[in-house]
Design an enzyme around this catalytic site. Structure first.
Site, mmCIF file in Angstrom:
data_model
loop_
_atom_site.group_PDB
_atom_site.id
_atom_site.type_symbol
_atom_site.label_atom_id
_atom_site.label_comp_id
_atom_site.label_asym_id
_atom_site.label_seq_id
_atom_site.Cartn_x
_atom_site.Cartn_y
_atom_site.Cartn_z
ATOM 1 C CG HIS A 74 74.373 52.908 36.038
ATOM 2 N ND1 HIS A 74 74.778 52.110 34.996
ATOM 3 C CD2 HIS A 74 73.934 52.075 37.001
ATOM 4 C CE1 HIS A 74 74.587 50.841 35.321
ATOM 5 N NE2 HIS A 74 74.080 50.788 36.537
ATOM 6 C CG LEU A 75 77.107 57.081 41.984
ATOM 7 C CD1 LEU A 75 78.112 56.016 42.409
ATOM 8 C CD2 LEU A 75 77.641 58.470 42.333
ATOM 9 C CB ILE A 130 62.545 51.667 36.328
ATOM 10 C CG1 ILE A 130 61.142 51.679 35.778
ATOM 11 C CG2 ILE A 130 63.187 50.307 36.157
ATOM 12 C CD1 ILE A 130 61.084 51.556 34.264
ATOM 13 N N GLY A 138 76.498 42.445 39.148
ATOM 14 C CA GLY A 138 75.124 42.910 38.982
ATOM 15 C C GLY A 138 74.941 44.024 37.977
#
Ligand code: AMP
Ligand code: ZN
Length: 119
Positions: free
Chosen positions: A105-106, A36, A98
């Site tokens: 998730h990659l 996003i 971060g």
């Protein structure tokens, strides 16, 4: 139970179709959708349908699904035509690195020059 959907997890909701996303690929075990807040012309997240908080936890419990994610990252890069030029795959692991969403998730990043080492 390990791997079960978590009610308060954003990416479990994307897997369930409860939160909209721009899905680019889906397999039996994975979903790939556009980030996003893209950091590159190609910025796609490849996630397992099962819930684990990070990549290493997924690797320990369901290593085949981790392999599925990596294989899918190449398909994403090929479809976005960044495979030949090169692309980066990143698993941010831990808040200090971060990580903000604690469903593995990659990140698949490409389509611009990529600095090494990353910031
Ligand atoms: P990380 O910071 O490594 O945990 O990555 C989480 C990523 O998810 C960030 O790059 C966010 O921009 C992205 N993100 C957060 N919410 C959404 C959403 N609803 N749809 C797509 N990507 C999202
Ligand atoms: Zn989840």
């Amino acid at each position: 139970m390990a791997g079960e959907p978590q009610a308060d997890c954003l990416f479990c909701k994307i897997v369930a179709g409860e939160v909209p996303a721009t899905i680019v690929r889906e397999t039996e075990t994975t979903v790939a959708f556009r980030d996003i807040n893209p950091q590159a012309p190609t910025h796609v997240l490849v996630i397992p349908k099962v819930h684990y908080p990070d990549a290493a936890s997924l690797a320990a419990a369901e290593p085949q699904v981790l392999a599925d994610i990596l294989r899918e990252s190449r398909e994403v890069a090929a479809e976005d035509k960044v495979e030949d030029r090169g692309y980066r795959v990143v698993f941010n692991t831990g808040a200090g690195a971060g990580q903000t969403v604690f469903h593995a998730h990659l990140h698949v990043l490409g389509g611009r020059g990529l600095q090494w080492p990353p910031g």
